[in-house]
Enzyme design. Structure first.
Site, PDB file in Angstrom:
ATOM      1  N   HIS A  32      92.541 -36.639  75.939  1.00 50.06           N
ATOM      2  CA  HIS A  32      93.371 -37.366  76.895  1.00 50.06           C
ATOM      3  C   HIS A  32      93.044 -38.865  76.814  1.00 50.06           C
ATOM      4  O   HIS A  32      91.905 -39.266  77.082  1.00 50.06           O
ATOM      5  CB  HIS A  32      93.065 -36.822  78.293  1.00 50.06           C
ATOM      6  CG  HIS A  32      93.889 -37.398  79.385  1.00 50.06           C
ATOM      7  ND1 HIS A  32      95.094 -36.844  79.764  1.00 50.06           N
ATOM      8  CD2 HIS A  32      93.686 -38.468  80.195  1.00 50.06           C
ATOM      9  CE1 HIS A  32      95.597 -37.560  80.761  1.00 50.06           C
ATOM     10  NE2 HIS A  32      94.760 -38.552  81.039  1.00 50.06           N
ATOM     11  N   ASP A  34      93.843 -42.491  78.296  1.00 50.99           N
ATOM     12  CA  ASP A  34      94.465 -43.213  79.402  1.00 50.99           C
ATOM     13  C   ASP A  34      94.843 -44.614  78.948  1.00 50.99           C
ATOM     14  O   ASP A  34      93.971 -45.445  78.699  1.00 50.99           O
ATOM     15  CB  ASP A  34      93.489 -43.279  80.582  1.00 50.99           C
ATOM     16  CG  ASP A  34      93.391 -41.933  81.270  1.00 50.99           C
ATOM     17  OD1 ASP A  34      94.436 -41.423  81.694  1.00 50.99           O
ATOM     18  OD2 ASP A  34      92.274 -41.388  81.354  1.00 50.99           O
ATOM     19  N   HIS A  65      98.463 -40.743  77.682  1.00 60.67           N
ATOM     20  CA  HIS A  65      98.918 -40.815  79.083  1.00 60.67           C
ATOM     21  C   HIS A  65      99.246 -42.275  79.363  1.00 60.67           C
ATOM     22  O   HIS A  65      98.350 -43.094  79.593  1.00 60.67           O
ATOM     23  CB  HIS A  65      97.805 -40.271  79.990  1.00 60.67           C
ATOM     24  CG  HIS A  65      98.093 -40.408  81.443  1.00 60.67           C
ATOM     25  ND1 HIS A  65      97.119 -40.313  82.416  1.00 60.67           N
ATOM     26  CD2 HIS A  65      99.248 -40.639  82.113  1.00 60.67           C
ATOM     27  CE1 HIS A  65      97.661 -40.481  83.612  1.00 60.67           C
ATOM     28  NE2 HIS A  65      98.952 -40.696  83.450  1.00 60.67           N
ATOM     29  N   MET A 136      99.010 -35.989  88.938  1.00 60.96           N
ATOM     30  CA  MET A 136      97.900 -36.889  89.268  1.00 60.96           C
ATOM     31  C   MET A 136      97.301 -36.435  90.601  1.00 60.96           C
ATOM     32  O   MET A 136      98.009 -36.326  91.603  1.00 60.96           O
ATOM     33  CB  MET A 136      98.381 -38.338  89.403  1.00 60.96           C
ATOM     34  CG  MET A 136      98.940 -38.956  88.136  1.00 60.96           C
ATOM     35  SD  MET A 136      97.855 -38.883  86.704  1.00 60.96           S
ATOM     36  CE  MET A 136      96.437 -39.811  87.281  1.00 60.96           C
ATOM     37  N   GLY A 141      94.738 -45.321  87.599  1.00 62.04           N
ATOM     38  CA  GLY A 141      94.228 -46.671  87.337  1.00 62.04           C
ATOM     39  C   GLY A 141      92.739 -46.731  87.052  1.00 62.04           C
ATOM     40  O   GLY A 141      92.289 -47.585  86.304  1.00 62.04           O
ATOM     41  N   PHE A 142      91.994 -45.824  87.644  1.00 61.83           N
ATOM     42  CA  PHE A 142      90.545 -45.869  87.473  1.00 61.83           C
ATOM     43  C   PHE A 142      89.981 -44.460  87.401  1.00 61.83           C
ATOM     44  O   PHE A 142      90.534 -43.537  88.008  1.00 61.83           O
ATOM     45  CB  PHE A 142      89.889 -46.600  88.655  1.00 61.83           C
ATOM     46  CG  PHE A 142      90.384 -48.012  88.799  1.00 61.83           C
ATOM     47  CD1 PHE A 142      89.807 -49.038  88.053  1.00 61.83           C
ATOM     48  CD2 PHE A 142      91.454 -48.311  89.640  1.00 61.83           C
ATOM     49  CE1 PHE A 142      90.291 -50.338  88.155  1.00 61.83           C
ATOM     50  CE2 PHE A 142      91.940 -49.610  89.752  1.00 61.83           C
ATOM     51  CZ  PHE A 142      91.361 -50.627  89.002  1.00 61.83           C
ATOM     52  N   GLY A 144      87.154 -41.800  88.470  1.00 63.76           N
ATOM     53  CA  GLY A 144      86.349 -41.650  89.696  1.00 63.76           C
ATOM     54  C   GLY A 144      87.103 -41.926  90.988  1.00 63.76           C
ATOM     55  O   GLY A 144      86.489 -42.214  92.010  1.00 63.76           O
ATOM     56  N   GLY A 175      92.440 -36.258  87.284  1.00 70.78           N
ATOM     57  CA  GLY A 175      91.734 -36.989  88.332  1.00 70.78           C
ATOM     58  C   GLY A 175      91.011 -36.050  89.283  1.00 70.78           C
ATOM     59  O   GLY A 175      91.592 -35.092  89.789  1.00 70.78           O
ATOM     60  N   GLY A 176      89.741 -36.305  89.461  1.00 71.48           N
ATOM     61  CA  GLY A 176      88.971 -35.546  90.443  1.00 71.48           C
ATOM     62  C   GLY A 176      88.790 -34.067  90.144  1.00 71.48           C
ATOM     63  O   GLY A 176      88.536 -33.274  91.054  1.00 71.48           O
ATOM     64  N   GLY A 196      86.989 -35.791  83.450  1.00 74.03           N
ATOM     65  CA  GLY A 196      86.605 -37.198  83.565  1.00 74.03           C
ATOM     66  C   GLY A 196      85.222 -37.397  84.111  1.00 74.03           C
ATOM     67  O   GLY A 196      84.272 -36.678  83.753  1.00 74.03           O
ATOM     68  N   SER A 197      85.107 -38.348  85.036  1.00 74.79           N
ATOM     69  CA  SER A 197      83.793 -38.819  85.472  1.00 74.79           C
ATOM     70  C   SER A 197      83.025 -37.845  86.354  1.00 74.79           C
ATOM     71  O   SER A 197      81.829 -38.025  86.551  1.00 74.79           O
ATOM     72  CB  SER A 197      83.956 -40.147  86.209  1.00 74.79           C
ATOM     73  OG  SER A 197      84.753 -39.938  87.359  1.00 74.79           O
TER      74      SER A 197
HETATM   75  C1  DX5 Z   1      92.992 -41.932  86.156  1.00 75.40           C
HETATM   76  C2  DX5 Z   1      93.074 -41.362  84.779  1.00 75.40           C
HETATM   77  C3  DX5 Z   1      92.245 -40.152  84.545  1.00 75.40           C
HETATM   78  C4  DX5 Z   1      90.790 -40.327  84.763  1.00 75.40           C
HETATM   79  C5  DX5 Z   1      90.267 -39.032  85.275  1.00 75.40           C
HETATM   80  O1  DX5 Z   1      93.896 -42.963  86.289  1.00 75.40           O
HETATM   81  O2  DX5 Z   1      94.412 -41.045  84.450  1.00 75.40           O
HETATM   82  O3  DX5 Z   1      92.499 -39.564  83.287  1.00 75.40           O
HETATM   83  O4  DX5 Z   1      90.080 -40.699  83.641  1.00 75.40           O
HETATM   84  O5  DX5 Z   1      88.974 -39.251  85.613  1.00 75.40           O
HETATM   85  P1  DX5 Z   1      88.216 -38.700  86.885  1.00 75.40           P
HETATM   86  O6  DX5 Z   1      87.884 -37.279  86.569  1.00 75.40           O
HETATM   87  O7  DX5 Z   1      87.063 -39.605  86.899  1.00 75.40           O
HETATM   88  O8  DX5 Z   1      89.047 -38.813  88.098  1.00 75.40           O
HETATM   89 ZN    ZN Z   2      94.924 -39.772  82.669  1.00 74.33          ZN
END
Ligand code: DX5
Ligand code: ZN
Length: 221
Positions: A32, A34, A65, A136, A141-142, A144, A175-176, A196-197
């Protein structure tokens, strides 16, 4: 089938090639990427050159994405960089049928991403045209970001639409996704999990064992 898609923006940018190889070995199903442009979202990440540089490190699919304004202007570059799936935000496209059909001619899969506050009926007419919905679960955008629980019922609604229409559309969640939220998201109907994070890359480190856990241990509540 549950698929795990590590979020490359959470990986170590100084050694992406090596990280991708490790993630593939650990059981990742796709990657994936971003793509953020500082316009649609207030962050800037990477462009097609990064995907192109990584393309020969793995044979797994690349999902771009696109969190950008006017994605129609740049989709071609991402196809040329070796992306297999182009994921567009419904909030960024005015003529989705035209763009989706153009992408299909290029033999790539098409995903439609939907922000937490966008109602599902915005994407319903497009379901027969696409391969994936990317729900989503955080504001984009970020990495975490904070998880928005209302997306669970949204996933459920999309799953119902897919089943009712007997459509071949996968449901991803971005996300999350972590040990706590994963079983709920899968139970609601998601099958592509973006790592992700809070799963594969906690505290900026890579935790390869999370990939297997996401497909096994974490599914059981
Ligand atoms: C958020 C991104 C995600 C992000 C997911 O804008 O599209 O792909 O990296 O990361 P976590 O798991 O940290 O929410
Ligand atoms: Zn993403």
């Amino acid at each position: 089938m549950i698929k795990v898609s590590p979020s490359i923006m959470c990986a170590d940018f100084s050694r992406l090639g090596a990280e991708i190889k490790k993630l593939e070995k650990a059981g990742a199903d796709l990657f994936h990427f971003d793509i953020m442009d500082g316009c649609f979202v207030p962050n800037i990440t990477m462009g097609p050159l990064v995907l192109k540089a990584l393309r020969d490190k793995t044979s797994l699919p690349f999902d771009a994405h696109l969190m950008v304004c006017q994605p129609e202007k740049i989709v071609k570059m991402f196809i040329e960089s070796g992306s297999n799936i182009i994921t567009l935000h419904i909030e960024t496209i005015f003529f989705p049928y035209r763009l989706i059909r153009e992408l299909k001619k290029e033999k790539v899969k098409v995903g439609i991403a939907i922000n937490p506050a966008t109602p599902v009926f915005h994407i319903e007419p497009l379901l027969p045209e696409i391969d994936m919905v990317l729900v989503m679960a955080v504001e984009p955008g970020f990495a975490g970001g904070s998880f928005i629980p209302a997306v669970v019922s949204k996933i459920r609604k999309i799953k119902e639409m897919v089943e009712r229409g007997r459509l071949n559309v996968e449901i991803g969640v971005d996300g999350g996704v972590n040990e706590k939220t994963l079983p709920i998201l899968v139970e609601a109907g998601a099958n592509i999990l973006i790592g992700g994070s809070t799963s594969i890359f906690p505290e900026g480190k890579i935790r390869l064992s999370a990939i297997k856990d996401m497909k096994g241990k974490w599914l059981k509540r």
